[in-house]
Design a protein around this motif. Structure first.
Motif, PDB file in Angstrom:
ATOM      1  N   ASN A  34      -0.808  -6.698  -0.372  1.00 28.48           N
ATOM      2  CA  ASN A  34      -0.436  -6.196  -1.694  1.00 28.48           C
ATOM      3  C   ASN A  34      -1.635  -5.913  -2.594  1.00 28.48           C
ATOM      4  O   ASN A  34      -1.469  -5.554  -3.756  1.00 28.48           O
ATOM      5  CB  ASN A  34       0.547  -7.128  -2.407  1.00 28.48           C
ATOM      6  CG  ASN A  34       1.838  -7.303  -1.635  1.00 28.48           C
ATOM      7  OD1 ASN A  34       2.407  -6.331  -1.142  1.00 28.48           O
ATOM      8  ND2 ASN A  34       2.288  -8.544  -1.494  1.00 28.48           N
ATOM      9  N   LEU A  35      -2.821  -6.096  -2.043  1.00 24.25           N
ATOM     10  CA  LEU A  35      -4.055  -5.743  -2.758  1.00 24.25           C
ATOM     11  C   LEU A  35      -4.992  -5.014  -1.784  1.00 24.25           C
ATOM     12  O   LEU A  35      -6.181  -5.301  -1.697  1.00 24.25           O
ATOM     13  CB  LEU A  35      -4.746  -6.996  -3.316  1.00 24.25           C
ATOM     14  CG  LEU A  35      -4.061  -7.706  -4.480  1.00 24.25           C
ATOM     15  CD1 LEU A  35      -4.758  -9.026  -4.800  1.00 24.25           C
ATOM     16  CD2 LEU A  35      -4.009  -6.818  -5.725  1.00 24.25           C
TER      17      LEU A  35
ATOM     18  N   ASP B 280       0.358   4.429  -5.862  1.00 24.43           N
ATOM     19  CA  ASP B 280       0.037   5.809  -6.211  1.00 24.43           C
ATOM     20  C   ASP B 280      -1.427   6.100  -5.848  1.00 24.43           C
ATOM     21  O   ASP B 280      -2.317   5.313  -6.186  1.00 24.43           O
ATOM     22  CB  ASP B 280       0.258   6.013  -7.713  1.00 24.43           C
ATOM     23  CG  ASP B 280       0.160   7.478  -8.124  1.00 24.43           C
ATOM     24  OD1 ASP B 280      -0.920   8.078  -7.921  1.00 24.43           O
ATOM     25  OD2 ASP B 280       1.158   8.004  -8.644  1.00 24.43           O
ATOM     26  N   PRO B 281      -1.706   7.221  -5.180  1.00 21.74           N
ATOM     27  CA  PRO B 281      -3.088   7.548  -4.824  1.00 21.74           C
ATOM     28  C   PRO B 281      -4.050   7.536  -6.012  1.00 21.74           C
ATOM     29  O   PRO B 281      -5.219   7.164  -5.864  1.00 21.74           O
ATOM     30  CB  PRO B 281      -2.965   8.947  -4.214  1.00 21.74           C
ATOM     31  CG  PRO B 281      -1.586   8.984  -3.640  1.00 21.74           C
ATOM     32  CD  PRO B 281      -0.742   8.184  -4.602  1.00 21.74           C
ATOM     33  N   ALA B 282      -3.564   7.912  -7.173  1.00 20.01           N
ATOM     34  CA  ALA B 282      -4.430   7.901  -8.351  1.00 20.01           C
ATOM     35  C   ALA B 282      -4.893   6.481  -8.679  1.00 20.01           C
ATOM     36  O   ALA B 282      -6.012   6.281  -9.170  1.00 20.01           O
ATOM     37  CB  ALA B 282      -3.697   8.505  -9.548  1.00 20.01           C
ATOM     38  N   GLU B 283      -4.023   5.509  -8.384  1.00 24.56           N
ATOM     39  CA  GLU B 283      -4.398   4.128  -8.689  1.00 24.56           C
ATOM     40  C   GLU B 283      -5.432   3.610  -7.709  1.00 24.56           C
ATOM     41  O   GLU B 283      -6.387   2.952  -8.104  1.00 24.56           O
ATOM     42  CB  GLU B 283      -3.174   3.210  -8.707  1.00 24.56           C
ATOM     43  CG  GLU B 283      -3.549   1.796  -9.115  1.00 24.56           C
ATOM     44  CD  GLU B 283      -2.377   0.954  -9.554  1.00 24.56           C
ATOM     45  OE1 GLU B 283      -2.609  -0.024 -10.284  1.00 24.56           O
ATOM     46  OE2 GLU B 283      -1.234   1.256  -9.160  1.00 24.56           O
TER      47      GLU B 283
ATOM     48  N   PHE C 147       0.816  -1.206   0.000  1.00 25.02           N
ATOM     49  CA  PHE C 147       0.000   0.000   0.000  1.00 25.02           C
ATOM     50  C   PHE C 147       0.857   1.267   0.000  1.00 25.02           C
ATOM     51  O   PHE C 147       0.518   2.253  -0.664  1.00 25.02           O
ATOM     52  CB  PHE C 147      -0.933  -0.002   1.215  1.00 25.02           C
ATOM     53  CG  PHE C 147      -1.773   1.232   1.329  1.00 25.02           C
ATOM     54  CD1 PHE C 147      -2.818   1.455   0.451  1.00 25.02           C
ATOM     55  CD2 PHE C 147      -1.505   2.187   2.294  1.00 25.02           C
ATOM     56  CE1 PHE C 147      -3.588   2.604   0.541  1.00 25.02           C
ATOM     57  CE2 PHE C 147      -2.263   3.335   2.395  1.00 25.02           C
ATOM     58  CZ  PHE C 147      -3.315   3.546   1.512  1.00 25.02           C
ATOM     59  N   GLU C 148       1.968   1.262   0.712  1.00 26.85           N
ATOM     60  CA  GLU C 148       2.794   2.460   0.820  1.00 26.85           C
ATOM     61  C   GLU C 148       3.395   2.885  -0.512  1.00 26.85           C
ATOM     62  O   GLU C 148       3.741   4.056  -0.701  1.00 26.85           O
ATOM     63  CB  GLU C 148       3.907   2.240   1.834  1.00 26.85           C
ATOM     64  CG  GLU C 148       3.411   2.104   3.268  1.00 26.85           C
ATOM     65  CD  GLU C 148       4.514   1.629   4.196  1.00 26.85           C
ATOM     66  OE1 GLU C 148       5.099   2.487   4.889  1.00 26.85           O
ATOM     67  OE2 GLU C 148       4.797   0.415   4.211  1.00 26.85           O
ATOM     68  N   THR C 149       3.532   1.942  -1.440  1.00 28.33           N
ATOM     69  CA  THR C 149       4.112   2.265  -2.741  1.00 28.33           C
ATOM     70  C   THR C 149       3.048   2.494  -3.812  1.00 28.33           C
ATOM     71  O   THR C 149       3.393   2.747  -4.964  1.00 28.33           O
ATOM     72  CB  THR C 149       5.054   1.138  -3.200  1.00 28.33           C
ATOM     73  OG1 THR C 149       4.298  -0.065  -3.424  1.00 28.33           O
ATOM     74  CG2 THR C 149       6.131   0.865  -2.153  1.00 28.33           C
TER      75      THR C 149
END
Length: 241
Positions: A144-145, A96-99, A92-94
């Motif tokens: 990771n999801l 992108d907010p847009a994603e 989650f930390e990596t």
């Protein structure tokens, strides 16, 4: 045993129906006589179905598509909210907010937008079947999801809440929550991730799109008339509750 259905007098909308599970569901509905309208942001022709370019996050596009459906059909009997976007398999930390906004937008807000416009027509005629496609990720929360898990959990909760709002009508609302299914979307995660998914499955395999479609069609049939507000796993035994 071969299972058959008669949807000859039914009109169905399948979102995200150009590929994967959605296309398999749409194909089976056509096979059993339904008048099928496939909504997809990137439509692909499907024999026997009407295919429209619809982004489920865009209310105006949904409204225009609804107008076209209404010309050819007096009512909408079946809605399959299947449009989805998995996003990147990463922490989650990596992300992108847009994603994550797109993931939530397609998987959860898209269900809201489509249902918000279809439901009044179903309520007016006093009947209808809505199947929302969630995910095992929404029940278990998969690393990771994170965004996809959150969106899927929202779909599950929305299904339960909406089913109770319309329980005084002939409308039924259910959810199918597949685990890893053998689709291009899953295969794109890479062999290592897919092999881990298979190893985590008690049945030691991916599910098939035909298996998921079989459950969806059953939920759209009279054989499932006592089910509403339910979440049906398709996880090969992986789901723990």
């Amino acid at each position: 045993m071969t299972v058959t259905y008669d949807f000859g007098d039914k009109t169905a909308i399948v979102t995200g129906g150009a590929r994967g599970i959605g296309r398999t569901v749409a194909t089976q509905l056509v096979r059993f006589g339904a008048d099928v309208w496939v909504w997809d942001a990137d439509p692909v022709p499907l024999d026997g179905a009407h295919c429209q370019a619809v982004d489920v996050t865009k209310p105006d596009q949904i409204k225009d598509a609804m107008a076209e459906v209404s010309v050819g059909a007096a009512q909408i009997d079946i809605l399959i909210n299947n449009a989805g976007y998995l996003g990147s398999y990463r922490g989650f930390e990596t992300l992108d907010p847009a994603e994550w906004q797109r993931i939530i937008g397609v998987n959860l807000i898209g269900v809201f937008e489509v249902t918000h416009q279809v439901l009044p027509l179903m309520r007016k005629m006093g009947s209808g079947l809505i199947v929302n496609m969630g995910s095992l990720a929404g029940k278990e929360g998969l690393p990771n999801l994170a965004a996809y898990s959150a969106a899927s959990a929202g779909v599950i909760a929305f299904t339960k809440a909406l089913s109770r709002e319309v329980c005084d009508t002939g409308i039924r609302v259910n959810c199918v929550a597949p685990g890893p299914i053998d689709t291009d979307l899953i295969r794109r995660l890479g062999n290592e991730v897919v092999n881990d998914m298979i190893s985590a499955s008690p049945l030691k395999r991916l599910g098939s799109m035909d298996e998921v479609a079989g459950l969806v069609l059953w939920l759209c049939s009279d054989a499932s008339s006592f089910n509403t507000g339910a979440v049906f796993d398709m996880s090969g035994g992986r789901a723990r509750y």
